[in-house]
Design an enzyme around this catalytic site. Structure first.
Site, PDB file in Angstrom:
ATOM      1  N   LYS A   1      -5.908  -1.514  -2.221  1.00  0.00           N
ATOM      2  CA  LYS A   1      -5.157  -0.881  -1.130  1.00  0.00           C
ATOM      3  C   LYS A   1      -6.101  -0.395  -0.035  1.00  0.00           C
ATOM      4  O   LYS A   1      -5.815  -0.530   1.159  1.00  0.00           O
ATOM      5  CB  LYS A   1      -4.320   0.264  -1.701  1.00  0.00           C
ATOM      6  CG  LYS A   1      -3.238  -0.229  -2.685  1.00  0.00           C
ATOM      7  CD  LYS A   1      -2.646   0.933  -3.483  1.00  0.00           C
ATOM      8  CE  LYS A   1      -1.600   0.454  -4.484  1.00  0.00           C
ATOM      9  NZ  LYS A   1      -1.234   1.489  -5.463  1.00  0.00           N
TER      10      LYS A   1
ATOM     11  N   VAL B   1       0.849  -1.201   0.000  1.00  0.00           N
ATOM     12  CA  VAL B   1       0.000   0.000   0.000  1.00  0.00           C
ATOM     13  C   VAL B   1       0.878   1.242   0.000  1.00  0.00           C
ATOM     14  O   VAL B   1       1.704   1.434   0.901  1.00  0.00           O
ATOM     15  CB  VAL B   1      -0.930   0.033   1.231  1.00  0.00           C
ATOM     16  CG1 VAL B   1      -1.835   1.260   1.173  1.00  0.00           C
ATOM     17  CG2 VAL B   1      -1.769  -1.235   1.320  1.00  0.00           C
TER      18      VAL B   1
HETATM   19  N1  HSE Z   1       0.091   1.167 -10.445  1.00  0.00           N
HETATM   20  C1  HSE Z   1       0.299   1.543  -9.077  1.00  0.00           C
HETATM   21  C2  HSE Z   1       0.076   3.044  -8.986  1.00  0.00           C
HETATM   22  C3  HSE Z   1       1.684   1.168  -8.646  1.00  0.00           C
HETATM   23  O1  HSE Z   1      -0.098   3.703 -10.016  1.00  0.00           O
HETATM   24  O2  HSE Z   1       0.033   3.568  -7.889  1.00  0.00           O
HETATM   25  C4  HSE Z   1       1.869   1.027  -7.178  1.00  0.00           C
HETATM   26  O3  HSE Z   1       0.978   0.146  -6.574  1.00  0.00           O
END
Ligand code: HSE
Length: 437
Positions: free
Chosen positions: A205, A132
């Site tokens: 998350k 997260v």
């Molecule tokens: N793709 C995710 C973001 C990467 O753009 O935050 C990190 O989890």
């Protein structure tokens, strides 16, 4: 004392960053952990690929099963991503008595409860700070630093790609498609960018944060999830005229009735700290009853920021290797037998303010008709603007901000407004939060 031996699953961006940080800061890490930490073996998809780290003393294999079963390895660092084979590999590692560090939000969000249960039975740790908000120590903060508080709510920019896209749209006037293309070119977006732009990554998350904040099992399936793909530069511009910025937020809030878990674009006051977290940066604002509002801000992705969280987890694991498993920090902050499922409020019961935009006939009485519907629905209007229509246009845009209200009331009122003869097309509604209570 013998070094602690690590097996990496995945040696891409985060794996390479982890090897580099462990090597560069080896001496200080050992002084903190009490033992040296060495990478013994790494499972890779291809032996041929160029790496961002040195491979000295690391045995490479293309067989991840060999790593999770290797008796020489004490801790598995899972950096594969996705749910399978990551889930099976992590469960096998636990079954072989290994501790696990994972950066895998999808895995923890969807199988965390099962994995923590298995780890509890085996007396091993599963640490997941990097899952997260990348390098931001949000798990540690919620689980330990704020453990004296009753957490009332949290709101976070927890997907860097969405934040980058919204920032580009506001600062450069880029369209959504142009900003997404740039995010992909720069390598920010997930392999499947729909996880970023549709809010799924943020929902993964948020479900983890909500569980730790409120002491409930992880419940990803019940997060109300919306992405940023319907946001236009026009809405961003109108919001700005009214003193707001549009951010993609994950919000978890509890009340006597239950818990709200929602991920969606949100207007936030431009002076708020969260409104000023731009580009790929992440931030989480937490409201604890004792501490008040506390903001953590930093890099949400990238090789070394994410490695920072992975290595911090490794240090935690090493420090507590010899601790009685029952006296370690619980995975979800609350003791496993004290986790309590909480009623989740449907989105219609969420209480929030709204930005409403509509296209209406430009003639007397129209605004009054709309205001009447909102008033009769118990919705109080905070501001109204009618941006200058092009010369000779018979239709006018109307933008309204409401005070906080139950979402169901707004949905019902919007349906009535859309049914008015004088309204063209559908009403755009975007939630708005003041983040000040
Ligand atoms: N793709 C995710 C973001 C990467 O753009 O935050 C990190 O989890």
């Amino acid at each position: 004392m013998q070094p602690v031996r690590i097996g990496l699953l995945g040696l891409g961006t985060v794996g390479g960053g982890t090897v580099n940080v462990l090597a560069r800061n080896a001496e200080e890490i050992a002084r903190r952990a009490g033992r040296a930490i060495v990478v013994e073996q790494a499972a890779v998809r291809s032996m041929e690929r160029n790496r961002i780290c040195s491979l000295d003393d690391i045995a490479l294999t293309t067989d991840p099963e060999a790593v999770v079963r290797n008796p020489e390895i004490d801790v598995i660092v899972e950096l594969i991503g996705g749910t399978e084979p990551a889930r099976s590999l992590v469960l096998t590692a636990i079954d072989h008595g290994k501790h696990v560090v994972s950066a895998n939000k999808a895995l923890i969000a969807t199988h965390g409860n099962e994995i923590f249960g298995a780890a509890g039975e085996k007396g091993v740790m599963v640490a997941f700070e990097a899952a997260v908000a990348g390098g931001i120590p949000i798990i540690k903060t919620l689980r330990e630093g704020l453990s004296g508080n009753r957490i009332e709510w949290l709101a976070g920019i927890i997907n860097g790609t969405s934040n980058f896209i919204l920032t580009r749209m506001r600062e450069k006037g880029a369209s959504f498609a142009e900003a997404l293309a740039e995010a992909q070119e720069l390598g920010y977006a997930e392999a499947d960018p729909t996880f970023d732009i549709k809010g799924v990554d943020a929902a993964h998350k948020l479900s983890i944060l909500a569980a730790i904040a409120f002491g409930m099992p992880i419940d990803f399936d019940r997060v109300h999830t919306e992405g940023i793909d319907d946001i236009t530069t026009e809405d961003i511009g109108y919001a700005e005229q009214l003193g707001y910025r549009i951010k993609h937020l994950g919000i978890a809030r509890r009340s006597d009735e239950g818990v709200e878990m929602r991920v969606h674009p949100t207007l936030v006051p431009e002076r708020d700290l969260l409104a000023n977290v731009n580009d790929v940066m992440n931030a989480v604002l937490i409201k604890g009853d004792a501490v008040g509002r506390t903001l953590l801000n930093g890099a949400g992705a990238g090789a070394e920021p994410t490695a920072s969280a992975v290595v911090a987890d490794l240090v935690d694991v090493v420090r507590t290797l010899t601790t009685d498993p029952n006296h370690r920090v619980p995975h979800l902050a609350f003791q496993p037998d004290a986790l309590t499922p909480m009623p989740l409020l449907p989105i219609e019961e969420a209480r929030t303010s709204f930005y409403l935009k509509m296209l209406a006939s430009d003639r007397p009485g129209v605004l009054a008709d709309i205001a009447k519907i909102l008033g009769e629905s118990g919705i109080s209007i905070e501001a109204v603007v009618q941006p200058e229509p092009p010369k000779g246009a018979s239709l006018a845009k109307l933008v309204m901000l409401t005070h906080r209200v139950r979402e169901g009331q707004v949905r019902a009122a919007v349906a009535k407004v859309e049914a008015l003869q004088v309204i063209e097309g559908s009403v755009t509604s975007i939630r708005m939060e003041r983040l000040d209570d």
